[in-house]
Design an enzyme around this catalytic site. Structure first.
Site, PDB file in Angstrom:
ATOM      1  N   LYS A   1      90.284 100.052  56.000  1.00  9.48           N
ATOM      2  CA  LYS A   1      89.454  98.871  55.611  1.00  9.48           C
ATOM      3  C   LYS A   1      88.768  99.457  54.185  1.00  9.48           C
ATOM      4  CE  LYS A   1      88.888  95.434  57.340  1.00  9.48           C
ATOM      5  NZ  LYS A   1      89.474  94.291  57.637  1.00  9.48           N
TER       6      LYS A   1
ATOM      7  N   ASP B   1      82.868  95.456  61.779  1.00  7.70           N
ATOM      8  CA  ASP B   1      82.701  93.952  62.061  1.00  7.70           C
ATOM      9  C   ASP B   1      82.497  93.446  63.398  1.00  7.70           C
ATOM     10  OD1 ASP B   1      82.546  93.228  59.176  1.00  7.70           O
ATOM     11  OD2 ASP B   1      84.813  92.766  58.946  1.00  7.70           O
TER      12      ASP B   1
ATOM     13  N   ASN C   1      90.214  94.231  64.375  1.00 12.87           N
ATOM     14  CA  ASN C   1      89.658  94.418  62.893  1.00 12.87           C
ATOM     15  C   ASN C   1      90.389  95.544  62.165  1.00 12.87           C
ATOM     16  OD1 ASN C   1      87.795  95.442  60.519  1.00 12.87           O
ATOM     17  ND2 ASN C   1      87.171  93.198  60.790  1.00 12.87           N
TER      18      ASN C   1
END
Length: 281
Positions: free
Chosen positions: A54, A242, A20
């Site tokens: 992110k 996540d 991720n």
């Protein structure tokens, strides 16, 4: 083409797999090596995926990653050591040019797929674009997103389904919607990992249903897709971002075998309509 890999809804499914977010080089290389080894054995095309930042997080305290400079340096090393192309996401126009120096495919996040300036900057790099469908958009709405990219001279476009908002904290994947998105023309991928996300379900973080990755992947591949997007982690319970949606790294080879078997069967059935199976070059 993405570094010599052809995306097409009637071609072998490309695996876009990795982590991720870049938490450290060792973990990223470990995950990428598992994906590369499994895809090599199965004869599946492979593109490594990781985010250097992110930007869309539930909480101000959420882990975001190493940032642009350090992250791109890590991606460049992963690309070199694993000898694979890479895809990463960009969140601002000024990130596009430096990211394109390393990434072979630039990803536009779902919440930003309508941001014209970002699309223009990404297209201007000469790299093909991977467009995530916003959770509130209908499948056919991705036609205008693809047309926007083409209008500004994007090198190519791949459309990605990542789930549709269904009430609070839930996403669903409309399998018929996947087929409808294929009819737009460009290749279509399914982001299995983020379609299993439960946005905001943990209060200050997203929950997820990562244990159902195989079921969702099989359903999507049966439609006839250009690729499947999967994020993994050696220990999803310890992943900084996540984790509940991630696939356990130990399960990746078996999952990819299922994808390969079903993808071969689906493509052999020639289910794609000839006028809707345009390939991306």
């Amino acid at each position: 083409m993405v570094a010599g890999i052809e995306f097409g809804n009637d071609r072998s499914a490309v695996i876009l797999g990795g982590v991720n977010v870049l938490e450290d080089l060792e973990t990223s290389l470990r995950v990428g090596e598992v994906f590369r080894t499994a895809t090599d054995e199965l004869g599946l095309p492979y593109v490594f995926k990781a985010s250097f930042d992110k930007a869309n997080r539930s909480s101000a305290h959420s882990f975001r990653g190493p940032g642009l400079d350090e992250g791109l340096a890590m991606l460049a090393r992963i690309k070199r050591e694993l000898d694979v192309p890479v895809v990463t996401d960009v969140h601002a126009a000024e990130q596009c040019a430096p990211a394109a120096e390393v990434a072979d495919l630039l990803q536009i996040p779902a919440f930003l797929v309508r941001q014209t300036d970002l699309i223009h900057a990404a297209a201007a790099t000469g790299r093909p674009l991977h467009l995530k469908k916003m959770q509130m958009m209908a499948p056919e709405d991705m036609r205008t997103a693809a047309e926007k990219c083409a209008r500004v001279g994007a090198a190519g476009v791949v459309l990605c389904e990542r789930g549709t908002a269904f009430g609070y904290h839930h996403l669903i994947v409309d399998i018929v919607g996947l087929a409808r998105m294929r009819e737009i023309g460009p290749p279509v991928t399914l982001d299995v990992t983020h379609a299993l996300q439960l946005p905001g379900a943990l209060g200050d973080a997203a929950g997820g249903r990562g244990g159902y990755a195989a079921e969702l992947a099989r359903a999507g591949v049966a439609v006839g897709l250009a690729g499947v997007f999967i994020e993994a982690h050696p220990d999803p319970t310890r992943a900084p971002c996540d984790g509940p949606s991630a696939t356990a790294l130990a399960d990746v080879p078996g999952l990819l075998r299922q994808i390969k078997q079903l993808d071969d069967l689906t493509k052999a059935m020639d289910i794609s309509r000839s006028n809707n199976s345009q390939k991306y070059r």
